[in-house]
Scaffold this motif. Structure first.
Motif, PDB file in Angstrom:
ATOM      1  N   MET A   1      -2.628  -6.941 -11.651  1.00  0.00           N
ATOM      2  CA  MET A   1      -3.336  -7.256 -10.395  1.00  0.00           C
ATOM      3  C   MET A   1      -2.496  -6.865  -9.183  1.00  0.00           C
ATOM      4  N   ILE A   2      -3.160  -6.279  -8.210  1.00  0.00           N
ATOM      5  CA  ILE A   2      -2.477  -5.923  -6.961  1.00  0.00           C
ATOM      6  C   ILE A   2      -2.189  -7.217  -6.183  1.00  0.00           C
ATOM      7  N   LYS A   3      -0.925  -7.384  -5.800  1.00  0.00           N
ATOM      8  CA  LYS A   3      -0.531  -8.597  -5.056  1.00  0.00           C
ATOM      9  C   LYS A   3      -0.264  -8.296  -3.590  1.00  0.00           C
ATOM     10  N   THR A   4       0.366  -7.145  -3.332  1.00  0.00           N
ATOM     11  CA  THR A   4       0.711  -6.784  -1.955  1.00  0.00           C
ATOM     12  C   THR A   4       0.221  -5.365  -1.692  1.00  0.00           C
ATOM     13  N   LEU A   5      -0.618  -5.237  -0.663  1.00  0.00           N
ATOM     14  CA  LEU A   5      -1.222  -3.941  -0.345  1.00  0.00           C
ATOM     15  C   LEU A   5      -0.628  -3.404   0.945  1.00  0.00           C
ATOM     16  N   PHE A   6      -0.090  -2.195   0.867  1.00  0.00           N
ATOM     17  CA  PHE A   6       0.418  -1.517   2.056  1.00  0.00           C
ATOM     18  C   PHE A   6      -0.712  -0.676   2.632  1.00  0.00           C
ATOM     19  N   ILE A   7      -0.946  -0.800   3.922  1.00  0.00           N
ATOM     20  CA  ILE A   7      -2.019  -0.038   4.554  1.00  0.00           C
ATOM     21  C   ILE A   7      -1.400   1.064   5.405  1.00  0.00           C
ATOM     22  N   ALA A   8      -1.648   2.313   4.971  1.00  0.00           N
ATOM     23  CA  ALA A   8      -1.048   3.470   5.633  1.00  0.00           C
ATOM     24  C   ALA A   8      -2.057   4.061   6.593  1.00  0.00           C
ATOM     25  N   ASN A   9      -2.458   3.274   7.589  1.00  0.00           N
ATOM     26  CA  ASN A   9      -3.441   3.738   8.547  1.00  0.00           C
ATOM     27  C   ASN A   9      -3.408   2.825   9.763  1.00  0.00           C
ATOM     28  N   ARG A  10      -4.360   3.032  10.664  1.00  0.00           N
ATOM     29  CA  ARG A  10      -4.347   2.274  11.910  1.00  0.00           C
ATOM     30  C   ARG A  10      -5.791   2.018  12.348  1.00  0.00           C
ATOM     31  N   GLY A  11      -5.919   1.373  13.504  1.00  0.00           N
ATOM     32  CA  GLY A  11      -7.236   1.259  14.115  1.00  0.00           C
ATOM     33  C   GLY A  11      -8.189   0.403  13.312  1.00  0.00           C
ATOM     34  N   ALA A  72       9.979  -0.283   0.655  1.00  0.00           N
ATOM     35  CA  ALA A  72      10.840  -1.324   1.220  1.00  0.00           C
ATOM     36  C   ALA A  72      10.087  -2.638   1.369  1.00  0.00           C
ATOM     37  N   SER A  73       8.768  -2.547   1.572  1.00  0.00           N
ATOM     38  CA  SER A  73       7.984  -3.772   1.791  1.00  0.00           C
ATOM     39  C   SER A  73       7.701  -4.506   0.490  1.00  0.00           C
ATOM     40  N   GLY A  74       7.959  -3.851  -0.620  1.00  0.00           N
ATOM     41  CA  GLY A  74       7.678  -4.482  -1.909  1.00  0.00           C
ATOM     42  C   GLY A  74       6.211  -4.421  -2.296  1.00  0.00           C
ATOM     43  N   ALA A  75       5.432  -3.585  -1.617  1.00  0.00           N
ATOM     44  CA  ALA A  75       4.002  -3.469  -1.930  1.00  0.00           C
ATOM     45  C   ALA A  75       3.818  -2.844  -3.317  1.00  0.00           C
ATOM     46  N   ASP A  76       2.796  -3.289  -4.043  1.00  0.00           N
ATOM     47  CA  ASP A  76       2.508  -2.669  -5.334  1.00  0.00           C
ATOM     48  C   ASP A  76       1.323  -1.720  -5.268  1.00  0.00           C
ATOM     49  N   ALA A  77       0.700  -1.629  -4.095  1.00  0.00           N
ATOM     50  CA  ALA A  77      -0.404  -0.677  -3.931  1.00  0.00           C
ATOM     51  C   ALA A  77      -0.432  -0.197  -2.485  1.00  0.00           C
ATOM     52  N   LEU A  78      -1.053   0.978  -2.281  1.00  0.00           N
ATOM     53  CA  LEU A  78      -1.147   1.551  -0.938  1.00  0.00           C
ATOM     54  C   LEU A  78      -2.571   2.024  -0.687  1.00  0.00           C
ATOM     55  N   GLU A  97       5.355   8.110  -8.191  1.00  0.00           N
ATOM     56  CA  GLU A  97       6.785   8.135  -8.515  1.00  0.00           C
ATOM     57  C   GLU A  97       7.484   6.852  -8.104  1.00  0.00           C
ATOM     58  N   ALA A  98       6.999   6.239  -7.022  1.00  0.00           N
ATOM     59  CA  ALA A  98       7.617   5.006  -6.536  1.00  0.00           C
ATOM     60  C   ALA A  98       7.063   3.774  -7.251  1.00  0.00           C
ATOM     61  N   GLY A  99       6.161   4.009  -8.187  1.00  0.00           N
ATOM     62  CA  GLY A  99       5.581   2.882  -8.914  1.00  0.00           C
ATOM     63  C   GLY A  99       4.572   2.094  -8.095  1.00  0.00           C
ATOM     64  N   ILE A 100       3.981   2.758  -7.106  1.00  0.00           N
ATOM     65  CA  ILE A 100       2.989   2.106  -6.243  1.00  0.00           C
ATOM     66  C   ILE A 100       1.608   2.661  -6.573  1.00  0.00           C
TER      67      ILE A 100
END
Lengths: 445, 158
Positions: A1-11, A72-78, A97-100
Motif C-alpha cells: 500500500m502507498i503510504k506517502t505520495l510525492f506530488i511532482a507538480n503544482r497549481g 529524501a522525503s521518504g515517499a513510496d510513490a510519485l 530505480e529509486a524504488g518509488i
C-alpha cells in the motif's frame, strides 16, 4: 500500500491530487519551486520539499531534482500530474530505480505514446485509422512532407502536448517562418526540437476517450469533446461528446480500448481522435498517458474519482471496475479560467488575485489553487482554475455554466471568464457539436 | 503545511444546499487556518434566485511576499533625449530568435516601431517584443535569458 505520495507538480492539479490522497489516508509531500512555496497546494500538503528555483527547467522539469526530493522525503510513490514530467520516460525509470512507484503507465507505454510519431506507428499496429503526415527533421523535409499532405497543414512538436510548438500553416510561403517558431517552442517546452507535418482537416472535432487499464484488460469511461480550442489549447471540454451517432460513439470507444489493450496499458489514459464533423469518420491522433486537465467532466458524469483509480492501479491492484459498472449520468462541461486578457489576443496576465468569488452549489465544481492572495506567476502556464457544471442533460449543464460564470469574480488579473460566458450564450454552442473552427469564427466575428 | 483543511468541495456544496433552503444569504466562517465566505449573489433580472459563490482565504503568519519583485525592478531615470523600450509582459527576455542565432538588434542598429527587438517567454509562450518607437539603439539594458518584470526597460533608443 502507498503510504506517502510525492506530488511532482503544482497549481490546481497538485491540490486535486492532495485532496484524493488525503481522503485515502495517504500522506502527501509536495515538490515546490521557489515560486510556489506559498501556494495553496503547499499550504494543504502535509509536507513540502524544494525542487529548485522558479524557472521550470530548473525545478519541475528537472528529473534529478524531483527524484532526489522524492527520495529524501521518504515517499513510496510519485504522482506527476499533467504537463511538466508527467509523460517523461526518464522520470518513470528513475522512480523505478529509486524504488518509488510511478503513478502512471509503464515506461514502455510512455515511450510508445510520448512521441507522436511513434504513437502513430503503434496506432496503426493496433488497427486504428490515422491522419496522413509524417516527421520533418528540417525545413527541406518539411517542404517534402507538405507536398504530400497539401495545405493547410499542421506543424506539431514530436514530444509535444498542450498546443506548444503547434502551428497551422496555410500557404507554402509561410512554412519556413512557422517551422522556426515551432521548433524553437518545441525545444523550449519539451527539450526536443523535432516537429512533424500533418494534414489539417477543416471541419474536425476533437473527441477523446478516457480509459483505465491494469496491464491486462482495459475499460473506457466514455467520450469527451474538446473542440473549442485556441492556439490548439483546449478552452472548453465536455462529456459526453454531444451529437455523435451512437454507432460512431461506440466504435470510437472500442478503438480506444483496443489501443489500451494492445499496449497492455496500466493506469489512466486518454486516447484522442480527430472526428470529421460531417461524416463522423475518426482518426487516431495520440494517447495521453497521464491524467488530463479535463478529467473532471468524466468524473462528474461517472462519479468515479480518476486520481483514486490511478493510485489503486499504481498500487498493483487489478481494475476494481468493470465496463458494466460505468454508468454515466447527465452531461458535464468544463471551462478553463486562464489568467489571460482574451480581448488582447489572450495576452498572459499573471498577477496576484483578490476578491476571488468562485461559483458554488449543486452541480458546480471548481478545481483551483487561486484563492484570495493566490498568485499566477509568470513562470508557468496561465490556468487559474476550472469551473465544471453538471446537469441532467446538456441543456441544463449549459444553463448552469452560464449562471455560474455570471457569479464569478476575480480581481488582480484578467481572466477568460467573460469569454466563456459569451461562449455559453452562443446559439451554436448551445446546440452542441461545434467543430474546431468554431472558436476562430466566434472570436473574429 | 498548516495541514488539514477541514472542508472539502463537497462540504461547501452541502453548506450551500443548507443555506439555499433557508433565509440566510451569507455565511462567514473564520478559523485560525482559513476564512470561507459563502454568499448568494444578486437575484437575476427575471426575479430568479441568484446563484452562490465561495470566497476563500488561507490564513498565513507571514504577509504574501509579492511586492518584493516590483520594488526590485526600481529603475534609474531615462536619460534626456532617450526613449525606453519597455517590456509589455513579465517573463524571460531573449535577445535572439533561437539559441546561437544572431540577436534581433545590437547597439547602433536603427529600429522602427514594428522592428522586433526580442522575445519574452511568458507562461511557456513566446511573445515577440517590438521596439514601439523609431531611432537608434543606444543601450541594451537587460541580459539575454534574464527574468524581467512588466514595464522593465529593455533598451534605450536615441
Amino acid at each position: 500500500m502507498i503510504k506517502t505520495l510525492f506530488i511532482a507538480n503544482r497549481g490546481e492539479i497538485a491540490l486535486r491530487v492532495i485532496r484524493t490522497a488525503k481522503r485515502l489516508g495517504i500522506e502527501t509531500v509536495l515538490g515546490v519551486s521557489e515560486a510556489d512555496v506559498r501556494s495553496a497546494a503547499a499550504w494543504l500538503a502535509d509536507r513540502v520539499a524544494p525542487v529548485g528555483p522558479a524557472p521550470s527547467a530548473q525545478s519541475y522539469l528537472s528529473v534529478d531534482n524531483v527524484v532526489k526530493a522524492a527520495k529524501a522525503s521518504g515517499a513510496d510513490a510519485l504522482h506527476p500530474g499533467y504537463g511538466f514530467l508527467a509523460e517523461n520516460v526518464a522520470l518513470a525509470r528513475a522512480c523505478a530505480e529509486a524504488g518509488i512507484v510511478f503513478v502512471g503507465p509503464a515506461p514502455e507505454s510512455l515511450e510508445a505514446m510520448g512521441d507522436k510519431l511513434m504513437a502513430r506507428t503503434v496506432g496503426i499496429a493496433a488497427g486504428l485509422p490515422v491522419v496522413p503526415g509524417g516527421e520533418a527533421a528540417d525545413k527541406d523535409a518539411a517542404r517534402a512532407r507538405a507536398e504530400e499532405t497539401g495545405y493547410p497543414l499542421l506543424l506539431k512538436a514530436v514530444s509535444g502536448g498542450g498546443g506548444k510548438g503547434m502551428k497551422r500553416v496555410d500557404e507554402p510561403a509561410d512554412l519556413d517562418a512557422q517551422i522556426d517558431m515551432a521548433m524553437a517552442e518545441a525545444q523550449a517546452a519539451f527539450g526536443d526540437p523535432r516537429v512533424y507535418v500533418e494534414r489539417f482537416i477543416a471541419s474536425g472535432r476533437h473527441v477523446e476517450v478516457q480509459i483505465l487499464g491494469d496491464g491486462t484488460s482495459a475499460i473506457h469511461l466514455g467520450t469527451r469533446d474538446c473542440s473549442i480550442q485556441r492556439r490548439f489549447q483546449k478552452l472548453v471540454e465536455e462529456a459526453p461528446a454531444p451529437n455523435l451517432p451512437d454507432d460512431k460513439r461506440a466504435a470510437i470507444e472500442q478503438a480506444a480500448v483496443r489501443l489500451a489493450e494492445h499496449l497492455d496499458y496500466r493506469g489512466a489514459g486518454t486516447v484522442e481522435f480527430l472526428v470529421d464533423a460531417e461524416t463522423f469518420d475518426f482518426f487516431f491522433l495520440e494517447m495521453n498517458a497521464r491524467i488530463q486537465v479535463e478529467h473532471p467532466v468524466t468524473e462528474a458524469i461517472t462519479g468515479i474519482d480518476l486520481i483514486e483509480q490511478q493510485i489503486i492501479i499504481a498500487d498493483g491492484s487489478p481494475l476494481s471496475l468493470t465496463q458494466e459498472m460505468v454508468r454515466p449520468f447527465g452531461h458535464a462541461i468544463e471551462v478553463r479560467i486562464n489568467a489571460e486578457d482574451w480581448r488582447k489576443d489572450f495576452q498572459p496576465s499573471p498577477g496576484i488575485a483578490s476578491a476571488v468569488r468562485w461559483p458554488a452549489g449543486a452541480g458546480i465544481r471548481v478545481d483551483t489553487h487561486i484563492f484570495d492572495g493566490g498568485e499566477v506567476p509568470p513562470f508557468y502556464d496561465s490556468l487559474a482554475g476550472k469551473l465544471i457544471a453538471h446537469g441532467k442533460d446538456r441543456g441544463e449543464a449549459v444553463a448552469k455554466l452560464g449562471a455560474a460564470l455570471g457569479n464569478f469574480a476575480l480581481a488582480g488579473m484578467e481572466t477568460t471568464a467573460g469569454l466563456h460566458a459569451a461562449i455559453a450564450a452562443d446559439p451554436r454552442f448551445m446546440e452542441g457539436g461545434v467543430d474546431t473552427r468554431f472558436f476562430g469564427e466566434f472570436a473574429h466575428g | 503545511m498548516k495541514g488539514d483543511l477541514p472542508l472539502t468541495p463537497d462540504d461547501v456544496n452541502a453548506i450551500v444546499a443548507i443555506l439555499d433552503g433557508g433565509q440566510y444569504d451569507r455565511l462567514d466562517i473564520r478559523t485560525g487556518r482559513f476564512r470561507l465566505r459563502v454568499a448568494r449573489s444578486e437575484d437575476g433580472p427575471d426575479g430568479e434566485k441568484g446563484g452562490w459563490t465561495q470566497q476563500w482565504s488561507l490564513e498565513d503568519d507571514e504577509p504574501v511576499a509579492a511586492e518584493a519583485e516590483a520594488a526590485a525592478s526600481e529603475e534609474s531615470e531615462i536619460p534626456e533625449g532617450m526613449t525606453a523600450i519597455r517590456a509589455t509582459l513579465p517573463g524571460t527576455f531573449y535577445r535572439a530568435p533561437s539559441p546561437g542565432a544572431d540577436a534581433f538588434v545590437e547597439v547602433g542598429d536603427m529600429v522602427e516601431p514594428d522592428t522586433p527587438v526580442g522575445i519574452i517567454e511568458t507562461m511557456k509562450l513566446f511573445n515577440p517584443a517590438a521596439a514601439g518607437c523609431s531611432g537608434e539603439i543606444a543601450e541594451i539594458c537587460v541580459d539575454n535569458a534574464e527574468m524581467i518584470a512588466a514595464g522593465r526597460v529593455l533598451m534605450l533608443v536615441k
